[in-house]
Design a protein around this motif. Structure first.
Motif, mmCIF file in Angstrom:
data_model
loop_
_atom_site.group_PDB
_atom_site.id
_atom_site.type_symbol
_atom_site.label_atom_id
_atom_site.label_comp_id
_atom_site.label_asym_id
_atom_site.label_seq_id
_atom_site.Cartn_x
_atom_site.Cartn_y
_atom_site.Cartn_z
ATOM 1 N N SER A 1 0.862 -1.165 0.000
ATOM 2 C CA SER A 1 0.000 0.000 0.000
ATOM 3 C C SER A 1 0.909 1.228 0.000
ATOM 4 O O SER A 1 1.494 1.559 1.031
ATOM 5 C CB SER A 1 -0.902 -0.016 1.235
ATOM 6 O OG SER A 1 -1.655 1.166 1.323
ATOM 7 N N ARG A 2 1.069 1.803 -1.168
ATOM 8 C CA ARG A 2 1.999 2.922 -1.371
ATOM 9 C C ARG A 2 3.405 2.485 -1.009
ATOM 10 O O ARG A 2 3.945 1.580 -1.613
ATOM 11 C CB ARG A 2 1.531 4.150 -0.615
ATOM 12 C CG ARG A 2 0.204 4.675 -1.131
ATOM 13 C CD ARG A 2 -0.138 6.037 -0.541
ATOM 14 N NE ARG A 2 -1.435 6.445 -1.014
ATOM 15 C CZ ARG A 2 -2.463 6.641 -0.208
ATOM 16 N NH1 ARG A 2 -2.335 6.491 1.088
ATOM 17 N NH2 ARG A 2 -3.614 7.007 -0.706
ATOM 18 N N ARG B 1 -8.153 -8.571 -4.203
ATOM 19 C CA ARG B 1 -7.190 -7.787 -3.443
ATOM 20 C C ARG B 1 -6.137 -8.651 -2.773
ATOM 21 O O ARG B 1 -5.159 -8.146 -2.237
ATOM 22 C CB ARG B 1 -7.906 -6.968 -2.378
ATOM 23 C CG ARG B 1 -8.784 -5.887 -2.962
ATOM 24 C CD ARG B 1 -9.444 -5.064 -1.889
ATOM 25 N NE ARG B 1 -8.480 -4.587 -0.933
ATOM 26 C CZ ARG B 1 -8.756 -4.306 0.332
ATOM 27 N NH1 ARG B 1 -9.961 -4.438 0.788
ATOM 28 N NH2 ARG B 1 -7.821 -3.878 1.142
#
Length: 123
Positions: free
Chosen positions: A62-63, A94
């Motif tokens: 995530s980032r 996901r």
């Protein structure tokens, strides 16, 4: 019960890896795990990767962070229940794509079959 479980997990996985697995149950990033456990981020990352290869956790980028959470197998090992939406999302789009080494994948398959196979009574 948690103390006994920790001791048993430590015997099975090693003290630090067992602590990482228990910390992942609370969620967080690799850096979060390192800070909570007082270990280096590289050590936390290595332990998380081994747990992921064993099918006990999943990791998602995530980032600029990698976030970890338990799989149903990891939760079962800790003796906890995952919320229904978390358990279902392991199969969704996901879910992280895991690259497993062939020997590790074979060992995981054997462990999973052993976990669900009934234990024969011996006399």
């Amino acid at each position: 019960m948690r103390k006994l479980l920790s001791r048993d997990l430590s015997a099975l996985l090693g003290a630090t890896r067992a602590a990482v697995l228990e910390a992942i149950a609370d969620g967080g990033s690799t850096t979060d795990l390192a800070l909570r456990l007082g270990i280096s981020p590289s050590s936390a990352s290595e332990h998380a990767a081994i747990l992921r290869d064993a099918g006990l956790t999943v990791s998602m980028r995530s980032r600029n962070q990698v976030r970890h959470r338990l799989t149903p197998l990891g939760a079962a090992l800790l003796g906890i229940e995952l919320p229904a939406e978390e358990a279902a999302s392991d199969r969704g789009p996901r879910a992280a794509t895991l690259v497993r080494r062939p020997r590790v994948a074979a060992a995981i398959g054997l462990a999973r079959r052993a976990a669900v196979a009934p234990i024969a009574a011996t006399s």
